[in-house]
Each structure stands twice: as C-alpha cells, then as structure tokens.
Scaffold this motif. Sequence first.
Motif, mmCIF file in Angstrom:
data_model
loop_
_atom_site.group_PDB
_atom_site.id
_atom_site.type_symbol
_atom_site.label_atom_id
_atom_site.label_comp_id
_atom_site.label_asym_id
_atom_site.label_seq_id
_atom_site.Cartn_x
_atom_site.Cartn_y
_atom_site.Cartn_z
ATOM 1 N N ALA A 3 0.827 -1.204 0.000
ATOM 2 C CA ALA A 3 0.000 0.000 0.000
ATOM 3 C C ALA A 3 0.859 1.251 0.000
ATOM 4 O O ALA A 3 0.547 2.242 -0.677
ATOM 5 C CB ALA A 3 -0.933 -0.013 1.214
ATOM 6 N N GLY A 4 1.954 1.239 0.758
ATOM 7 C CA GLY A 4 2.830 2.401 0.815
ATOM 8 C C GLY A 4 3.422 2.754 -0.540
ATOM 9 O O GLY A 4 3.436 3.929 -0.943
ATOM 10 N N LEU A 33 0.581 4.049 -2.922
ATOM 11 C CA LEU A 33 0.124 5.388 -2.542
ATOM 12 C C LEU A 33 1.181 6.438 -2.842
ATOM 13 O O LEU A 33 0.867 7.555 -3.273
ATOM 14 C CB LEU A 33 -0.246 5.412 -1.061
ATOM 15 N N ALA A 34 2.445 6.094 -2.610
ATOM 16 C CA ALA A 34 3.524 7.039 -2.901
ATOM 17 C C ALA A 34 3.573 7.368 -4.391
ATOM 18 O O ALA A 34 3.746 8.530 -4.786
ATOM 19 C CB ALA A 34 4.856 6.472 -2.423
ATOM 20 N N LEU A 35 3.408 6.360 -5.224
ATOM 21 C CA LEU A 35 3.511 6.565 -6.664
ATOM 22 C C LEU A 35 2.297 7.278 -7.251
ATOM 23 O O LEU A 35 2.440 8.214 -8.051
ATOM 24 C CB LEU A 35 3.708 5.211 -7.366
ATOM 25 N N PHE A 36 1.106 6.844 -6.871
ATOM 26 C CA PHE A 36 -0.098 7.279 -7.567
ATOM 27 C C PHE A 36 -0.922 8.332 -6.826
ATOM 28 O O PHE A 36 -1.808 8.934 -7.439
ATOM 29 C CB PHE A 36 -0.978 6.055 -7.875
ATOM 30 N N MET A 37 -0.651 8.566 -5.566
ATOM 31 C CA MET A 37 -1.426 9.575 -4.850
ATOM 32 C C MET A 37 -0.545 10.698 -4.304
ATOM 33 O O MET A 37 -0.882 11.878 -4.444
ATOM 34 C CB MET A 37 -2.231 8.941 -3.703
ATOM 35 N N GLY A 87 7.686 5.095 -0.481
ATOM 36 C CA GLY A 87 6.529 4.294 -0.086
ATOM 37 C C GLY A 87 6.914 3.143 0.815
ATOM 38 O O GLY A 87 6.169 2.788 1.739
ATOM 39 N N LEU A 88 8.094 2.548 0.560
ATOM 40 C CA LEU A 88 8.572 1.484 1.443
ATOM 41 C C LEU A 88 8.845 2.029 2.849
ATOM 42 O O LEU A 88 8.499 1.389 3.849
ATOM 43 C CB LEU A 88 9.843 0.860 0.865
ATOM 44 N N VAL A 89 9.463 3.212 2.907
ATOM 45 C CA VAL A 89 9.734 3.823 4.207
ATOM 46 C C VAL A 89 8.422 4.162 4.909
ATOM 47 O O VAL A 89 8.244 3.875 6.108
ATOM 48 C CB VAL A 89 10.596 5.093 4.041
ATOM 49 N N LEU A 90 7.498 4.764 4.168
ATOM 50 C CA LEU A 90 6.197 5.125 4.738
ATOM 51 C C LEU A 90 5.473 3.892 5.254
ATOM 52 O O LEU A 90 4.949 3.884 6.386
ATOM 53 C CB LEU A 90 5.356 5.841 3.681
ATOM 54 N N GLY A 91 5.434 2.835 4.455
ATOM 55 C CA GLY A 91 4.752 1.615 4.867
ATOM 56 C C GLY A 91 5.396 0.974 6.076
ATOM 57 O O GLY A 91 4.712 0.517 6.999
ATOM 58 N N ALA A 92 6.747 0.935 6.103
ATOM 59 C CA ALA A 92 7.446 0.298 7.220
ATOM 60 C C ALA A 92 7.264 1.084 8.515
ATOM 61 O O ALA A 92 7.025 0.499 9.588
ATOM 62 C CB ALA A 92 8.932 0.176 6.885
#
Length: 329
Positions: free
Chosen positions: A247-248, A251-255, A263-268
């Motif tokens: 999901a991270g 969401l990072a790429l498309f939103m 997105g990996l950092v955000l998700g983790a």
Amino acid sequence: MTDSSGEQPAHDAPSDPPLTRRSHVRAARSEFENQVAHARAEFEEANERIKERTGRDLIVATLLGLALGAVLIVSLIFLKWLFLVFALAATVLGTFEFSRALISAGRKVDVVPQLVVGSALVLSGYFVELWLHWVAVFVAVAVVVVWRLIGQMFAKDGRTYGAVLGDVLIGGLIQLYVPFLASLCVILLRQDGGEWWVLAFIVIVVAADTGAYAAGLTFGKHPMAPRISPKKTWEGFAGAALAALTAGVLLALFMLELPWWTGLVLGAVILGTATAGDLGESMIKRDLGIKDMSSWLPGHGGVLDRLDSILPSAMAALALYYLFHPLAA
C-alpha cells in the motif's frame, strides 16, 4: 377436411400444457432458493467460526468499516472541515471511553475537564500556529493536573499520596494519548496536500490491519505477544507487513507523487507505529481487565479500539510529511 392435394393439413407440434410449464418454473425457483439457503448457511457457519476465533462479528464489522471509510474519504477529498468534525467527535468519544475505563478501575478522573480541554487541543491543531499549539499542549496537561489536585483537596477521602500521584499522571496521559495525538493528525490535515497524506497513512493502517487479520486467521500459529494479545501471531504480522509495504508503494507513486522507495519507508514506519499502538492499547486493556474500551461500534468494540493504531501513526505521518513532501513531483 382436405386441401386440393388430398392431404391432411399440417399441425404444429403439441406444446407443454401451461400447468407443466409452471411446475418447471416452481422447481427451478425451489432449486435456486435451496442453493441460496445452503450458501447462506455455510457463510453463517464460517462467520461463527471466525467470530469464535477472533471475538468479532465479521459481517457487522465489515459493513460498519465500509460506512466509516466512506465518510472518511468524502470528508478528506471534498470538505476538510467535515474531517475536523469527524476527528473531534472521535477524540471526544475516545477520551470519554478511556476516562470511564480508568474510573471503573478505581482511578479518579475528571471527565468533563478532560473532554473540554481535549476538544480545545484538537481545535488548536487546526486553527492556531504550530508554536502556539505546543503551548496549548502544556496548558491542557497543566489544567487537568491542577484540576485533579484541587478536586482531591476538597474530596477528603483519605486517598494515599501514591494514589493521588497516579491519578495526576494518568490525567496527563489521557491528554497526551488521545487529544494530543489526534491534534497531530489535524496539523497534518492543514498542510499543503495534507488531506492526501492523512488518507494515505490511514489507508496503510487499514491495509496492515486487514493483512494481519487475513494472514493470522489463515496461517496464524505462532503467538507474537501471548502475554499482551494472545490472538496476534507472527504470521499475521507478516501479512500486515506485506499489505503495508504494498500500500505504501502504491500510494507514494499514484497519490502522493513520491519516489517508490519513499513508499517502502512510509509503509514500514506506519506498520511499526500501528503495531506498537495496537499492542500498547492491548496492554492498557489487560491492565484494566477489560476486552474492549466500549461496545459502541458493533464488531469493532469501542472508538479507541479503532484509534489505537491510527493515533501514534499520525505522529509518524506528520514527521514523514516534513521529510518527504519536498520530493513530491
């Protein structure tokens, strides 16, 4: 009578009598109803097994979750002030639940001051400058602490010094745990593009929760923290990690229009704060001897039971916003 060729006139093949056709229709409808009833019985049986294992009604929980999610998305995308109302209501209810649970456990908590000061703290996160909001945090904690001390002076109930000190500390904890963390979500909301960040971190929390639920229910065998939350497993955590990271990145790429690695950092990070928040509230409930903070949300428990992962994640999301927003395309 014959025609000119002397042959008998041709007739169409006889059709089924109307009664026979109605019998076929009734038989088909009866078969369909039996299949529907059988499928419903199997679904209800599976739902009961899930409810027995997890303690939650899957159907009610799903429907309520979808309704709340729809309100959340509409408020964030179209009306920021509506999300502020949503956040304020959730904060008030969560604070009330937490206060009542502590009172039931024998603590002295001043509910009305907690609600009033907590509401003001959340509103300050949206309407005042950031430095003034930090002042409001200290004022909120000071008000509930002084209020409790003054109330204890007039109580004359023979409460020990240690118990009074515990009441004072817990009063401050309520403000820091619920209204303060909720105010950080509101601060994130007011930033440029903040509504998308709020939506993103909440989606990651929900994705992690859903992944943990599905993986734990299907594969869960090894308890993660049996003394705190016996039903949480390492298999469930693995499912949560996979869902949060996926999901991270999306969401990072498309939103959020950020590089995929953010997105990996955000998700983790959100996975870590959500898990810590979930386990932290489980510790509090175990210490208080309760299963849920309340039963206001059928299939979910109390409002604070749904906010336990979101509140600490708001703090992480705000920090990541300041860190990564300059990288947005």
